[in-house]
Every structure is written in C-alpha cells, then in structure tokens.
Design a protein around this motif. Structure first.
Motif, PDB file in Angstrom:
ATOM      1  N   MET A 119     -86.732  -9.922  -7.382  1.00 37.51           N
ATOM      2  CA  MET A 119     -86.421 -11.274  -6.933  1.00 37.51           C
ATOM      3  C   MET A 119     -87.653 -12.024  -6.446  1.00 37.51           C
ATOM      4  N   ASP A 120     -88.743 -11.304  -6.157  1.00 41.29           N
ATOM      5  CA  ASP A 120     -89.938 -11.975  -5.675  1.00 41.29           C
ATOM      6  C   ASP A 120     -90.863 -12.411  -6.813  1.00 41.29           C
ATOM      7  N   SER A 121     -90.416 -12.233  -8.067  1.00 43.12           N
ATOM      8  CA  SER A 121     -91.226 -12.674  -9.200  1.00 43.12           C
ATOM      9  C   SER A 121     -91.338 -14.197  -9.190  1.00 43.12           C
ATOM     10  N   ARG A 122     -92.555 -14.699  -9.241  1.00 39.25           N
ATOM     11  CA  ARG A 122     -92.755 -16.145  -9.156  1.00 39.25           C
ATOM     12  C   ARG A 122     -92.185 -16.884 -10.355  1.00 39.25           C
ATOM     13  N   ASP A 123     -92.213 -16.215 -11.525  1.00 41.97           N
ATOM     14  CA  ASP A 123     -91.761 -16.881 -12.733  1.00 41.97           C
ATOM     15  C   ASP A 123     -90.308 -16.558 -13.084  1.00 41.97           C
ATOM     16  N   LEU A 124     -89.552 -16.012 -12.124  1.00 38.03           N
ATOM     17  CA  LEU A 124     -88.156 -15.670 -12.386  1.00 38.03           C
ATOM     18  C   LEU A 124     -87.334 -16.953 -12.489  1.00 38.03           C
ATOM     19  N   PRO A 125     -86.669 -17.178 -13.622  1.00 37.72           N
ATOM     20  CA  PRO A 125     -85.870 -18.400 -13.789  1.00 37.72           C
ATOM     21  C   PRO A 125     -84.751 -18.482 -12.747  1.00 37.72           C
ATOM     22  N   GLU A 126     -84.404 -19.692 -12.381  1.00 35.35           N
ATOM     23  CA  GLU A 126     -83.368 -19.894 -11.362  1.00 35.35           C
ATOM     24  C   GLU A 126     -82.042 -19.287 -11.791  1.00 35.35           C
ATOM     25  N   VAL A 127     -81.727 -19.400 -13.095  1.00 36.48           N
ATOM     26  CA  VAL A 127     -80.442 -18.880 -13.563  1.00 36.48           C
ATOM     27  C   VAL A 127     -80.362 -17.374 -13.350  1.00 36.48           C
ATOM     28  N   LYS A 128     -81.485 -16.662 -13.465  1.00 36.47           N
ATOM     29  CA  LYS A 128     -81.471 -15.221 -13.239  1.00 36.47           C
ATOM     30  C   LYS A 128     -81.308 -14.897 -11.757  1.00 36.47           C
ATOM     31  N   ARG A 129     -81.844 -15.747 -10.907  1.00 39.27           N
ATOM     32  CA  ARG A 129     -81.615 -15.569  -9.465  1.00 39.27           C
ATOM     33  C   ARG A 129     -80.134 -15.747  -9.147  1.00 39.27           C
TER      34      ARG A 129
END
Length: 223
Positions: A119-129
């Motif tokens: 969850m701390d990945s900077r490039d993690l898309p919002e939809v995946k969060r």
C-alpha cells in the motif's frame, strides 16, 4: 440539477455503459485479447470518449474488479443477516460464496486473481487501493465470525485468525472454480455432484478450526 451535477451524471452513465461492455468482452475473449477499440465498439462510443472516461484498459479492469469486491461484500452481509451461532454463519458464508460464483463467475475469478501490492507504493493506482480496502472489510467480517466461534467454544482458541482467513478463502475459492469447471470429470470419476463436492469441501475446511470436531476426534482416538 445544476450544470456540474448534470455533467457528472452524464459521465457516470458513460462509465457504466463502458464498464458493462468491457466486462462482457473480458468474460468472452479474455482481458489480454480485448482492445480499447473492441470496448469502444461494443459500448457504441468513439475510442476518444472511452479514453476520456478511463485512461487505460487496466483502469477499466480494475474498476470491474472493484465492483466485484463490493458486490461480494454486500452478498456476504446479506447471507449472514438473521443467522445466529457460528456454525449457522459459517455454512451461510460457504453458501454465499458458491452462489456468488454461480451468478458472476467472471467477477469471482477477478477477485481471486487480484494481486495485492504494497500500500505504500507511490505509483499504486487509486482503484487498487480501493480494492485492497474493500478486501480488508471482507476480511474483517470473516474475523468477526471466527471470533464469535471462539467465544462460543466452537472454534479452537489457538486458531491464528488472519492465517485461517487466508487459508479458508484461498482453499474454498479455488475449489469453487475447479468444481464448476470440472463438473463432468467429478461426476465421471468420483460419482459426485458439484454441490456435493463443495459441501464436503466446506465441511473439511471447518474441521481445521472447529473445536467440537477436534474434541470428538481426540476422544475417539483415546478409545
């Protein structure tokens, strides 16, 4: 309705149409074989309109998977409504997962295949969060059921709850898909029905945490 709300309503309608068309195509052709051109044509929009609503095919797929997680959560909550003790809730939960697969096999497979990322990945898309958060809400529901079982003396108090949830979910979800996809094989080689196998599987998984079953086994072994 003011102009801003009207634009939002129109955009929401476009998104729903695109997601519906994409879900049908993904289920029929597979994600990799489906193009944005295919989605635009099926939804009866220009490709430019599709890209205005969604930046990529991956975003579309993520939104569909998120819908699946949200529907599964509501499906589970509805199935548990009115159930009393741990065993009633456990069997209602098993039934709810089976019926959800039967009603939406593509969404169910999308949930199972979803790859959790840090969850701390900077490039993690919002939809995946958002998907991750709904998944954790489902896990919280399952945790409440297990804790109720421990409080009632039905579940082994030494059960490691988070690990138990992961094992239960991964085992049963995989079994549900295999049992439906290989129903002919199961019938021909085992003389069993899909539902019969799934009922046996649910009971088998219950044995790993149910204290009453374990106590009975230990008593029998003592004799």
């Amino acid at each position: 309705m003011d102009r801003t709300k009207r634009k939002e309503a129109i955009a929401s309608l476009h998104q729903e149409n695109i997601l519906r068309a994409a879900e049908e195509l993904f289920a029929e052709k597979g994600f990799a074989a489906t193009t944005m051109d295919d989605i635009a044509k099926s939804a009866e929009y220009s490709k430019r309109t599709v890209y205005i609503q969604f930046p990529s095919k991956e975003e579309i797929h993520g939104r569909i998977v998120l819908k699946g997680f949200m529907q599964l959560k509501e499906h589970i909550l509805h199935s548990l409504d009115g159930q009393g003790d741990f065993f009633s809730k456990y069997h209602a939960l098993c039934d709810s997962l089976i019926t959800f697969y039967e009603s939406s096999p593509y969404l169910f497979a999308g949930i199972v295949d979803f790859q959790t990322q840090p969850m701390d990945s900077r490039d993690l898309p919002e939809v995946k969060r958002d998907i991750f958060n709904v998944g954790e809400e489902i896990n919280a529901i399952l945790e409440v059921i297990i804790r109720q079982g421990i409080a009632e003396g039905a579940v082994n108090p030494d059960s490691r709850i988070k690990e138990t949830i992961l094992i239960y979910w991964s085992s049963l979800s995989s079994l549900i898909m295999v049992a439906h996809r290989k129903s002919s094989y199961i019938s021909e080689t085992m003389g069993a029905t899909t539902i019969g196998l799934l009922e046996y599987g649910c009971n088998l998984l219950l044995r790993m945490i149910a204290k009453e079953v374990q106590d009975a086994d230990e008593t029998a072994a003592g004799h």
